[in-house]
Design a protein around this motif. Structure first.
Motif, short mmCIF file in Angstrom:
data_model
loop_
_atom_site.label_atom_id
_atom_site.label_comp_id
_atom_site.label_asym_id
_atom_site.label_seq_id
_atom_site.Cartn_x
_atom_site.Cartn_y
_atom_site.Cartn_z
N ALA A 43 -9.95 0.31 5.22
CA ALA A 43 -8.85 -0.07 4.11
C ALA A 43 -7.92 -1.10 4.91
O ALA A 43 -7.61 -2.16 4.06
CB ALA A 43 -8.15 1.16 3.72
N ARG A 87 -14.79 2.05 -0.09
CA ARG A 87 -14.63 2.88 -1.07
C ARG A 87 -15.96 3.13 -1.48
O ARG A 87 -16.76 2.33 -1.96
CB ARG A 87 -13.47 2.36 -2.04
CG ARG A 87 -12.28 2.33 -1.81
CD ARG A 87 -11.49 3.54 -1.68
NE ARG A 87 -11.41 4.36 -3.15
CZ ARG A 87 -10.28 3.93 -3.90
NH1 ARG A 87 -9.36 3.27 -3.74
NH2 ARG A 87 -10.35 4.63 -5.03
N GLU A 103 1.88 2.56 -3.49
CA GLU A 103 1.00 3.53 -4.01
C GLU A 103 0.55 4.70 -3.37
O GLU A 103 -0.27 5.50 -3.40
CB GLU A 103 -0.40 2.48 -3.99
CG GLU A 103 -0.21 1.05 -4.68
CD GLU A 103 0.29 1.35 -5.86
OE1 GLU A 103 -0.04 2.21 -6.73
OE2 GLU A 103 1.05 0.15 -6.18
N SER A 138 0.87 -1.14 -0.04
CA SER A 138 -0.13 0.15 -0.11
C SER A 138 0.91 1.11 0.12
O SER A 138 0.50 2.17 -0.61
CB SER A 138 -1.03 -0.04 1.22
OG SER A 138 -1.84 -1.07 1.07
N GLU A 143 -0.47 4.91 0.01
CA GLU A 143 -1.61 4.70 1.09
C GLU A 143 -0.82 4.20 2.26
O GLU A 143 -0.37 3.09 2.25
CB GLU A 143 -2.71 3.68 0.56
CG GLU A 143 -3.82 3.62 1.68
CD GLU A 143 -5.04 2.78 1.29
OE1 GLU A 143 -5.90 2.71 1.75
OE2 GLU A 143 -4.73 2.29 0.10
#
Length: 377
Positions: free
Chosen positions: A94, A129, A65, A62, A67
């Protein structure tokens, strides 16, 4: 510019397999070391290591990316997912979704790859999401799927994936190849070779609205695990994150050609680095257990608390080493007590001191690396 999927030889990847032979042999040898080392751990220690390694994978994946997930929350969620004892730490959507994906990968690594498995993983990863149209399904939007940077008025396109209406066909071909190239398939391939092709191929298709990087790395982990016929404990994402800039550069270069020697060689080195890190972590766990057993009844509660806190940082230990101020913060000890406690730990061989007076820093003396020095060096 034409992308690799627009070329006439798309998916007919060319590379010199002989150049990977040594890496493949080293990977199989390292896998034997991992399995042998795990036998030295008792049940609780083995469970703890599994949770630590697979949670680190998703946290690092993560992070690639951008995150940031809480490592301890992910660990707690993974422990619950695998049926191990866990604290009651609450995870955000998440973190819970990422943990569910990694636990599923760990449990079901041997199963064939299917559209439905990928849809399930995507639902897990996109847990919470609300900004995506397609969750648990391949993308359907008409706009080009592009990776861009720069200002909105003058974007720089780093890559453009096949249009959405081609995704089902592209994924059908990819999934058929993945299963056929597995150990039980009709055309089995060596571990690293298969994982490298799988990751690059999946990233080219970019079949989902979001999460393609994390899912692509999970597929690579699945390929490695299937080749070893054991749940993967290869710290792949952690190794990639340490070389993130080069990783993106290599993927970009591979997206422009189907001659992929450079990508294959780079990925092989990353896999070996990741496996080495896993071996280091296992050895560190074994050695820290031995150290605590040796010191039992010879150290006080403050000293034990500080050592356990240092060990929680893993083989690298505290960045820059433990200071007397750190020790006082961890243990609530007075200054004179901290100085005495630390001196005793050095005398007992638990810590090594570098520097003098207020510049003194302390490192664990655990030898986690084969033929190496202390873990905090």
């Amino acid at each position: 510019m034409l992308w690799n999927w627009q070329l006439s030889d798309w998916s007919q990847f060319a590379f010199d397999a002989a150049r990977l032979r040594d890496a493949e042999a080293q990977f199989l040898k390292g896998a034997g070391v991992v399995i042998g080392s795990m036998h030295h751990l008792d049940g609780n220690a083995r469970q703890g290591l599994v949770i630590e390694l697979i949670s680190q994978e998703m946290v690092e994946s993560s992070a690639i990316e951008g995150e940031i997930l809480d490592r301890f929350s992910v660990q707690s969620s993974i422990a619950r997912q695998l049926g191990f004892a866990a604290d009651k730490r609450r995870s955000n959507p998440a973190e819970a979704g990422a943990a569910e994906l990694m636990a599923d990968l760990y449990r079901r690594y041997a199963e064939p790859l299917t559209d439905q498995l990928l849809f399930d993983w995507h639902k897990m990863l996109m847990n919470g999401r609300r900004d995506l149209v397609d969750i648990g399904a391949y993308r359907t939007h008409a706009d080009p799927m592009q990776i861009v940077s720069g200002a909105l008025h003058a974007p720089r396109v780093h890559f453009e994936a096949p249009p959405s209406d081609r995704v089902p066909e592209e994924m059908a071909r990819f999934i058929a190849w993945f299963n056929d190239s597995g150990p039980k398939g009709g055309a089995p391939m060596p571990a690293i070779m298969r994982a490298a092709i799988a990751h690059s191929w999946f990233e080219t298709i970019h079949p989902f609205e979001d999460g393609n990087g994390r899912l692509g790395r999970a597929i690579a982990e699945k390929a490695l695990a299937q080749s070893l016929e054991a749940p993967t404990l290869t710290a792949l994402a952690a190794a990639i994150n340490r070389h993130k800039k080069t990783y993106y550069a290599q993927l970009h270069a591979a997206s422009q050609t189907n001659q992929i020697d450079a990508w294959m060689g780079w990925f092989a080195q990353i896999v070996l680095e990741a496996q080495g890190r896993t071996i280091e972590s296992i050895r560190f766990l074994i050695e820290k257990t031995r150290l605590l057993d040796r010191l039992r009844s010879r150290i006080n509660a403050r000293q034990e608390k500080a050592l356990i806190r240092m060990m929680a940082e893993g083989p690298d230990g505290f960045a820059g080493g433990l200071s007397a101020h750190n020790y006082r913060t961890i243990t609530d000890a007075a200054s004179a007590t901290a100085t005495r406690d630390l001196a005793e730990l050095v005398e007992l061989g638990a810590l090594e001191r570098v520097g003098e007076r207020r510049y003194a820093r302390y490192h664990l003396t655990i030898a986690s690396r084969e033929g190496g020095d202390g873990a905090g060096d």
